[in-house]
Every structure is written in structure tokens, then in C-alpha cells.
Write a protein that holds these residues in place. Structure first.
Motif, PDB file in Angstrom:
ATOM      1  N   ARG A 108      71.121  15.363 -15.419  1.00  0.00           N
ATOM      2  CA  ARG A 108      72.168  14.816 -14.809  1.00  0.00           C
ATOM      3  C   ARG A 108      72.306  14.815 -13.336  1.00  0.00           C
ATOM      4  N   MET A 109      71.908  13.603 -12.700  1.00  0.00           N
ATOM      5  CA  MET A 109      71.903  13.684 -11.151  1.00  0.00           C
ATOM      6  C   MET A 109      73.186  13.259 -10.445  1.00  0.00           C
ATOM      7  N   ALA A 110      73.632  13.922  -9.468  1.00  0.00           N
ATOM      8  CA  ALA A 110      74.530  13.411  -8.494  1.00  0.00           C
ATOM      9  C   ALA A 110      74.249  12.340  -7.814  1.00  0.00           C
ATOM     10  N   GLU A 111      75.331  11.669  -7.359  1.00  0.00           N
ATOM     11  CA  GLU A 111      74.987  10.198  -6.618  1.00  0.00           C
ATOM     12  C   GLU A 111      74.254  10.676  -5.104  1.00  0.00           C
ATOM     13  N   ASP A 112      74.693  11.827  -4.737  1.00  0.00           N
ATOM     14  CA  ASP A 112      74.078  12.101  -3.288  1.00  0.00           C
ATOM     15  C   ASP A 112      72.478  12.526  -3.515  1.00  0.00           C
ATOM     16  N   ARG A 113      72.147  12.775  -4.697  1.00  0.00           N
ATOM     17  CA  ARG A 113      70.706  13.230  -4.926  1.00  0.00           C
ATOM     18  C   ARG A 113      69.942  11.632  -4.952  1.00  0.00           C
ATOM     19  N   PHE A 114      70.656  10.711  -5.649  1.00  0.00           N
ATOM     20  CA  PHE A 114      70.275   9.507  -5.610  1.00  0.00           C
ATOM     21  C   PHE A 114      69.951   8.843  -4.222  1.00  0.00           C
ATOM     22  N   MET A 115      71.144   9.037  -3.659  1.00  0.00           N
ATOM     23  CA  MET A 115      70.997   8.521  -2.177  1.00  0.00           C
ATOM     24  C   MET A 115      69.917   9.064  -1.317  1.00  0.00           C
ATOM     25  N   ALA A 116      69.999  10.531  -1.424  1.00  0.00           N
ATOM     26  CA  ALA A 116      68.884  11.083  -0.722  1.00  0.00           C
ATOM     27  C   ALA A 116      67.397  10.387  -0.897  1.00  0.00           C
ATOM     28  N   TYR A 117      67.171  10.261  -2.186  1.00  0.00           N
ATOM     29  CA  TYR A 117      66.064   9.608  -2.532  1.00  0.00           C
ATOM     30  C   TYR A 117      65.717   8.354  -1.960  1.00  0.00           C
ATOM     31  N   LEU A 118      66.856   7.563  -2.187  1.00  0.00           N
ATOM     32  CA  LEU A 118      66.561   6.087  -1.682  1.00  0.00           C
ATOM     33  C   LEU A 118      66.514   6.073  -0.088  1.00  0.00           C
ATOM     34  N   ILE A 119      67.051   6.962   0.561  1.00  0.00           N
ATOM     35  CA  ILE A 119      66.711   6.888   1.837  1.00  0.00           C
ATOM     36  C   ILE A 119      65.520   7.283   2.300  1.00  0.00           C
ATOM     37  N   ARG A 120      64.998   8.574   1.839  1.00  0.00           N
ATOM     38  CA  ARG A 120      63.772   9.159   2.073  1.00  0.00           C
ATOM     39  C   ARG A 120      62.729   8.161   1.575  1.00  0.00           C
ATOM     40  N   THR A 121      62.810   7.468   0.738  1.00  0.00           N
ATOM     41  CA  THR A 121      61.761   6.292   0.221  1.00  0.00           C
ATOM     42  C   THR A 121      62.019   5.036   1.419  1.00  0.00           C
ATOM     43  N   TRP A 122      62.980   4.736   1.771  1.00  0.00           N
ATOM     44  CA  TRP A 122      63.228   3.738   2.838  1.00  0.00           C
ATOM     45  C   TRP A 122      62.657   4.089   4.142  1.00  0.00           C
ATOM     46  N   ASN A 123      62.816   5.278   4.412  1.00  0.00           N
ATOM     47  CA  ASN A 123      62.222   5.808   5.731  1.00  0.00           C
ATOM     48  C   ASN A 123      60.816   5.971   5.542  1.00  0.00           C
ATOM     49  N   ALA A 124      60.221   6.454   4.504  1.00  0.00           N
ATOM     50  CA  ALA A 124      58.895   6.361   4.375  1.00  0.00           C
ATOM     51  C   ALA A 124      58.077   4.958   4.568  1.00  0.00           C
ATOM     52  N   VAL A 125      58.839   4.005   3.828  1.00  0.00           N
ATOM     53  CA  VAL A 125      58.373   2.625   3.829  1.00  0.00           C
ATOM     54  C   VAL A 125      58.257   2.019   5.438  1.00  0.00           C
ATOM     55  N   ARG A 126      59.328   2.350   6.005  1.00  0.00           N
ATOM     56  CA  ARG A 126      59.657   1.920   7.479  1.00  0.00           C
ATOM     57  C   ARG A 126      58.690   2.617   8.476  1.00  0.00           C
ATOM     58  N   ASP A 127      58.295   3.987   7.883  1.00  0.00           N
ATOM     59  CA  ASP A 127      57.050   4.391   8.820  1.00  0.00           C
ATOM     60  C   ASP A 127      55.889   4.175   8.276  1.00  0.00           C
ATOM     61  N   GLY A 128      55.784   3.539   7.320  1.00  0.00           N
ATOM     62  CA  GLY A 128      54.208   3.157   6.815  1.00  0.00           C
ATOM     63  C   GLY A 128      53.463   4.607   6.159  1.00  0.00           C
ATOM     64  N   ARG A 129      54.373   5.420   5.836  1.00  0.00           N
ATOM     65  CA  ARG A 129      53.784   6.745   5.284  1.00  0.00           C
ATOM     66  C   ARG A 129      53.596   6.398   3.528  1.00  0.00           C
ATOM     67  N   GLU A 130      52.479   7.267   3.075  1.00  0.00           N
ATOM     68  CA  GLU A 130      52.378   7.240   1.659  1.00  0.00           C
ATOM     69  C   GLU A 130      53.095   8.358   1.313  1.00  0.00           C
ATOM     70  N   LEU A 131      53.704   8.249   0.131  1.00  0.00           N
ATOM     71  CA  LEU A 131      54.624   9.404  -0.478  1.00  0.00           C
ATOM     72  C   LEU A 131      54.049   9.736  -2.030  1.00  0.00           C
ATOM     73  N   ALA A 132      53.363  10.866  -2.130  1.00  0.00           N
ATOM     74  CA  ALA A 132      52.874  10.917  -3.331  1.00  0.00           C
ATOM     75  C   ALA A 132      53.823  11.521  -4.466  1.00  0.00           C
ATOM     76  N   ARG A 133      54.593  12.299  -3.625  1.00  0.00           N
ATOM     77  CA  ARG A 133      55.848  12.752  -4.606  1.00  0.00           C
ATOM     78  C   ARG A 133      56.979  13.053  -3.890  1.00  0.00           C
ATOM     79  N   LEU A 134      58.184  12.613  -4.435  1.00  0.00           N
ATOM     80  CA  LEU A 134      59.469  12.590  -3.660  1.00  0.00           C
ATOM     81  C   LEU A 134      60.300  13.647  -4.134  1.00  0.00           C
ATOM     82  N   THR A 135      60.833  14.387  -2.999  1.00  0.00           N
ATOM     83  CA  THR A 135      61.691  15.461  -3.214  1.00  0.00           C
ATOM     84  C   THR A 135      62.802  15.708  -2.518  1.00  0.00           C
TER      85      THR A 135
END
Length: 282
Positions: A244-271
Motif C-alpha cells: 500500500r503506497m502513500a500518494e507522496d511516494r508515488f509523487m516522489a517516484y514521478l518527480i525523480r523520474t522526470w528529473n532524470a529524464v530532464r538530466d538525460g540520466r539513466e536510471l536502472a532502479r528507482l528508489t
């Protein structure tokens, strides 16, 4: 057209109440509210959040006469309306309200038995598309703007505050549409979070935001190590494990992913470490 009676005192109300039930519009000043609350001797437990919600609307000038009334018994006791009276004293604003006087004390048992109209209900009445999703997104955008990035703050927005957010940001309708479409294609992230993230990302780069949500929905043509693949794998795994994931965890995942895309970074595992700060989208 209604006419507000100003000033009005407890003595005036008591004199009218003896004649039996009647409805009138009264300008309730902070002083009169305080005096009426001294007669609030038999009521439900006070909900401070509701008082704060009402007070903010009153301070913002968003409180309107809507037919809901302060209800007083034949002996002057407050039967219904304690939260509105407390809000008037908190906001220190004089507010025009309907007041029903001269009610039998036992009628209190039948009051407030209906379901409160939600923000989604109000937006639906306004013929908004995706009304329930749109309401959920506006609530979270309001929270984000207040500095509550975990959506767990003590205060929650009133319907008037949600409508004000939508008025200021009509592009939220598009965010609700994209959230619904993305959720239908990839049903592992709540629409409320998707829409909030879309609103934030779209304000930074609309073109990249559109591409980001298309690829989040379908995962197409993404190379190994791409951040969106890491996001899709992470949330799918956690949902399949019945976490059961809290909404803020989903939000953190989305933002971390977005920032990695914007930076052009690979991301093997999201934490995201539980309790750590929600990052800024960039």
C-alpha cells in the motif's frame, strides 16, 4: 432579494422565537457569534478543521448565502451551526446568514442527516468533464501550493478554494484528461497524483511533459536503463506485491523520474527512502 438585519441581539432573537418557527437573514457579527456560542450547550464535538476551512472562506470573501441556516431552539439554544459561528469568531468577519428560530429542541436529532456535497459533486453540477478526478487534483495542487508535498496536512481545501485554484489554472482540466488517459493505459499510479504531476511538469516544459506521459502510458521505444522504464517496473512490482503506497511516494517516484529524464540520466532502479523530502521538479 434578502435583507440583512443589523444590528441584531440575543434579546431581539428571543423575542421573535416565542412566536414560533421563522426564517430570516441576519448579519452575524463576531460579537453576536460569541454570545450565541454561550448557548451552544448540547451539540456534536467541535471539528477544528471544519472551523478553519469555513474561516478561510470567510476571510477570502468566498462565503455566500446558500440557504443553510443557523438553527436556534425556542429557548435560544444553538441546535445547528456551531462550526459556522466559531468560524466567524476566528475570521473576525461579519457574515450574512439565514437563521431559523423558534424550533423545538428535539428537532436537533433529525438535523444534518444528509451527505455533504463534495467538490466533485460541485464540479459535476458545473458540467466539468472528469469531475471527480479534477476535484482530487485541485485539492492536491492546493496542498502543494501551501507547501504540503505529502498531501497529509492538517488543513484541507474547501470547495471554494478548489474552485479558485481551477479558475486560476484552467489547464488543470487538461491535466485531469491526461491523468485519466494514462491511468487507463497503465493502472498502477493514482489519477490524482498523475494529474498533479502533469500540472507541475507541464508548467516547466509542455512538449517534454506530453512525451513523458505518453511513454509512461505505453512504455514504447524506450532503451534499457531509461528512467520511465524504471518507474513503470517499480510501481508495477510494488502494486503486485500488494504494497500500500502513500500518494507522496508515488509523487516522489514521478518527480525523480522526470528529473532524470530532464538530466538525460539513466536510471536502472528507482528508489525513495520513506520520510525523505519530496524533490523539486526541474
Amino acid at each position: 432579494m434578502t435583507t440583512a438585519l443589523t444590528p441584531s441581539t440575543l434579546t431581539d432573537l428571543d423575542a421573535l422565537a416565542y412566536a414560533g418557527p421563522a426564517a430570516l437573514v441576519i448579519t452575524i457579527t463576531p460579537h453576536l457569534a460569541t454570545e450565541l456560542l454561550k448557548r451552544n450547550t448540547r451539540n456534536r464535538n467541535l471539528r477544528p478543521r471544519a472551523v478553519s476551512d469555513y474561516a478561510r472562506d470567510m476571510t477570502a470573501g468566498s462565503w455566500v448565502i446558500n440557504g443553510e441556516a443557523i438553527k436556534l431552539a425556542t429557548n435560544g439554544d444553538v441546535l445547528d451551526g456551531q462550526h459556522r459561528l466559531h468560524a466567524i469568531t476566528k475570521a473576525q468577519r461579519s457574515i450574512d446568514m439565514f437563521v431559523v428560530i423558534g424550533l423545538a429542541p428535539e428537532t436537533q436529532e433529525t438535523m444534518d442527516s444528509g451527505r455533504k456535497r463534495s467538490t466533485g459533486d460541485v464540479l459535476s453540477l458545473r458540467a466539468e468533464d472528469n469531475a471527480t478526478t479534477l476535484a482530487a487534483i485541485t485539492r492536491r495542487v492546493w496542498a502543494w501550493q501551501q507547501g504540503d508535498r505529502r498531501f497529509k496536512g492538517r488543513d484541507t481545501p474547501t470547495t471554494a478554494e478548489c474552485v479558485a485554484v481551477l479558475t486560476a489554472h484552467p489547464e488543470l482540466r487538461r491535466s485531469a484528461e491526461i491523468a485519466t488517459r494514462t491511468r487507463n493505459a497503465f493502472p498502477h499510479i493514482p489519477q490524482s497524483v498523475l494529474g498533479t504531476a502533469h500540472f507541475l511538469f507541464n508548467a516547466i516544459d509542455p512538449d517534454e511533459c506530453a512525451w513523458f506521459f505518453q511513454r509512461l502510458a505505453d512504455g514504447a521505444n524506450l532503451p534499457v536503463g531509461h528512467p520511465i522504464l524504471a518507474l513503470r517496473a517499480r510501481v508495477t512490482s510494488e502494486r503486485l506485491d500488494a504494497v500500500r503506497m502513500a500518494e507522496d511516494r508515488f509523487m516522489a517516484y514521478l518527480i525523480r523520474t522526470w528529473n532524470a529524464v530532464r538530466d538525460g540520466r539513466e536510471l536502472a532502479r528507482l528508489t525513495h527512502k520513506s520520510g525523505s523530502d519530496i524533490p523539486d521538479p526541474k
